[in-house]
Design a protein around this motif. Structure first.
Motif, PDB file in Angstrom:
ATOM      1  N   GLU A 181       0.831  -1.193   0.000  1.00  0.00           N
ATOM      2  CA  GLU A 181       0.000   0.000   0.000  1.00  0.00           C
ATOM      3  C   GLU A 181       0.870   1.249   0.000  1.00  0.00           C
ATOM      4  O   GLU A 181       2.090   1.183   0.182  1.00  0.00           O
ATOM      5  CB  GLU A 181      -0.903   0.029   1.244  1.00  0.00           C
ATOM      6  CG  GLU A 181      -1.875  -1.130   1.346  1.00  0.00           C
ATOM      7  CD  GLU A 181      -2.683  -1.043   2.627  1.00  0.00           C
ATOM      8  OE1 GLU A 181      -3.873  -1.408   2.604  1.00  0.00           O
ATOM      9  OE2 GLU A 181      -2.117  -0.613   3.667  1.00  0.00           O
ATOM     10  N   ASP A 210      -9.508   5.534  -4.009  1.00  0.00           N
ATOM     11  CA  ASP A 210      -9.456   4.363  -3.125  1.00  0.00           C
ATOM     12  C   ASP A 210      -8.726   4.631  -1.812  1.00  0.00           C
ATOM     13  O   ASP A 210      -8.159   3.711  -1.214  1.00  0.00           O
ATOM     14  CB  ASP A 210      -8.784   3.174  -3.849  1.00  0.00           C
ATOM     15  CG  ASP A 210      -9.533   2.790  -5.114  1.00  0.00           C
ATOM     16  OD1 ASP A 210     -10.776   2.839  -5.091  1.00  0.00           O
ATOM     17  OD2 ASP A 210      -8.866   2.456  -6.110  1.00  0.00           O
ATOM     18  N   PRO A 222      -4.231   1.392  -2.136  1.00  0.00           N
ATOM     19  CA  PRO A 222      -3.456   0.347  -2.814  1.00  0.00           C
ATOM     20  C   PRO A 222      -2.272   0.945  -3.575  1.00  0.00           C
ATOM     21  O   PRO A 222      -2.377   2.029  -4.161  1.00  0.00           O
ATOM     22  CB  PRO A 222      -4.476  -0.290  -3.765  1.00  0.00           C
ATOM     23  CG  PRO A 222      -5.804   0.059  -3.186  1.00  0.00           C
ATOM     24  CD  PRO A 222      -5.637   1.399  -2.552  1.00  0.00           C
ATOM     25  N   ASP A 223      -1.172   0.209  -3.550  1.00  0.00           N
ATOM     26  CA  ASP A 223       0.022   0.664  -4.276  1.00  0.00           C
ATOM     27  C   ASP A 223      -0.100   0.266  -5.743  1.00  0.00           C
ATOM     28  O   ASP A 223       0.196  -0.865  -6.124  1.00  0.00           O
ATOM     29  CB  ASP A 223       1.278   0.051  -3.650  1.00  0.00           C
ATOM     30  CG  ASP A 223       2.547   0.482  -4.373  1.00  0.00           C
ATOM     31  OD1 ASP A 223       2.487   1.462  -5.147  1.00  0.00           O
ATOM     32  OD2 ASP A 223       3.600  -0.151  -4.146  1.00  0.00           O
ATOM     33  N   THR A 224      -0.553   1.203  -6.560  1.00  0.00           N
ATOM     34  CA  THR A 224      -0.664   0.997  -8.006  1.00  0.00           C
ATOM     35  C   THR A 224       0.027   2.156  -8.712  1.00  0.00           C
ATOM     36  O   THR A 224       0.227   3.223  -8.112  1.00  0.00           O
ATOM     37  CB  THR A 224      -2.138   0.946  -8.447  1.00  0.00           C
ATOM     38  OG1 THR A 224      -2.730   2.243  -8.228  1.00  0.00           O
ATOM     39  CG2 THR A 224      -2.912  -0.106  -7.666  1.00  0.00           C
ATOM     40  N   PRO A 225       0.415   1.964  -9.972  1.00  0.00           N
ATOM     41  CA  PRO A 225       1.022   3.088 -10.711  1.00  0.00           C
ATOM     42  C   PRO A 225       0.123   4.322 -10.740  1.00  0.00           C
ATOM     43  O   PRO A 225       0.616   5.453 -10.612  1.00  0.00           O
ATOM     44  CB  PRO A 225       1.224   2.495 -12.110  1.00  0.00           C
ATOM     45  CG  PRO A 225       1.365   1.023 -11.876  1.00  0.00           C
ATOM     46  CD  PRO A 225       0.436   0.712 -10.754  1.00  0.00           C
ATOM     47  N   ASP A 226      -1.190   4.102 -10.892  1.00  0.00           N
ATOM     48  CA  ASP A 226      -2.103   5.247 -10.912  1.00  0.00           C
ATOM     49  C   ASP A 226      -2.129   5.956  -9.562  1.00  0.00           C
ATOM     50  O   ASP A 226      -2.181   7.191  -9.499  1.00  0.00           O
ATOM     51  CB  ASP A 226      -3.515   4.789 -11.286  1.00  0.00           C
ATOM     52  CG  ASP A 226      -3.631   4.404 -12.755  1.00  0.00           C
ATOM     53  OD1 ASP A 226      -2.728   4.773 -13.529  1.00  0.00           O
ATOM     54  OD2 ASP A 226      -4.622   3.722 -13.109  1.00  0.00           O
ATOM     55  N   ARG A 253       0.291   5.997  -7.291  1.00  0.00           N
ATOM     56  CA  ARG A 253       1.554   6.716  -7.113  1.00  0.00           C
ATOM     57  C   ARG A 253       1.553   8.033  -7.882  1.00  0.00           C
ATOM     58  O   ARG A 253       1.996   9.074  -7.372  1.00  0.00           O
ATOM     59  CB  ARG A 253       2.726   5.856  -7.578  1.00  0.00           C
ATOM     60  CG  ARG A 253       2.972   4.620  -6.733  1.00  0.00           C
ATOM     61  CD  ARG A 253       4.309   3.996  -7.077  1.00  0.00           C
ATOM     62  NE  ARG A 253       4.526   2.721  -6.410  1.00  0.00           N
ATOM     63  CZ  ARG A 253       5.691   2.099  -6.341  1.00  0.00           C
ATOM     64  NH1 ARG A 253       6.759   2.649  -6.913  1.00  0.00           N
ATOM     65  NH2 ARG A 253       5.816   0.940  -5.709  1.00  0.00           N
TER      66      ARG A 253
END
Length: 220
Positions: free
Chosen positions: A30, A50, A63-67, A69
């Motif tokens: 995350e 989110d 959540p750790d996602t490219p979007d 970040r």
């Protein structure tokens, strides 16, 4: 110094964040965002996708996602880093400084001014080489010219002292940060003609006597 994309860097490191009090850490799959309470920053975080508030840990989670970040970088001006950020990174140092000032109860305007002094020092001197020499050269460069007030000089010294002692762990006695001498101005003394005109404007004889005794006794 700026790179080809126009982003400012400090001695090869990314520029400090737009909000130096914000920390975004990558952990547990995350992104954890933490900062001292600020209504404006809370409003910005609420626009992130989110995101949820964790009251127990007092962090915002997503959540750790490219979007995600990219959104954190765009909205808060910080790049999420690992759990063990580089202690020499300017952004990390400024975040620590902001936290230390909040813990000590410094007001918002003082924190803003002190962060500005610390940011300029990191930009101009960086963290490499001799700290004492870098501090001396930086202060000399900031107070060059006759237009610099004593209050600005004193605030600069206070900010750098606090930064070095609370964030860098250096004792105040090790630092070449001397406060400017206090201004010593001679009092303004009225001439005899000015005194005569002043007393002539007073109508009450008792007041004239009081003022005459006060002046002759050298009281102000």
């Amino acid at each position: 110094m700026t790179d080809e994309a126009g982003h400012e860097h400090f001695n090869g490191n990314p520029a400090p964040p737009a909000y130096p009090e914000v920390r975004a850490v990558l952990a547990e799959g995350e992104i954890h965002v933490r900062f001292p309470f600020d209504p404006g920053l809370v409003a910005r975080v609420r626009t992130l996708p989110d995101r949820t508030w964790d009251p127990g840990r007092k962090i915002w989670r997503m959540p750790d996602t490219p979007d995600a970040r990219a959104a954190v970088s765009k909205v808060l001006g910080v790049v999420p880093v690992g759990e063990d950020p580089d202690p020499a990174d300017p952004g990390f140092l400024l975040t620590r400084f902001a936290e230390e000032m909040r813990l000590r109860g410094y007001g918002r305007r003082t924190r803003k001014a002190y962060l500005g002094h610390a940011r300029r020092f990191l930009r101009d001197a960086g963290m490499g080489g001799d700290l004492a020499g870098s501090l001396r050269e930086h202060v000399l460069s900031r107070i060059s010219g006759d237009a610099v007030s004593r209050s600005y000089h004193d605030q600069l010294v206070s900010a750098l002292r606090l930064f070095c002692t609370t964030v860098l762990g250096r004792g105040a006695g090790e630092l070449p940060l001397k406060r400017p001498r206090r201004d010593r101005r001679l009092p303004t003394v009225v001439s005899r003609d000015e005194l005569r005109r002043f007393l002539a404007a007073v109508r009450n004889p008792k007041h004239v006597a009081i003022l005459s005794v006060t002046y002759s006794a050298g009281l102000r």
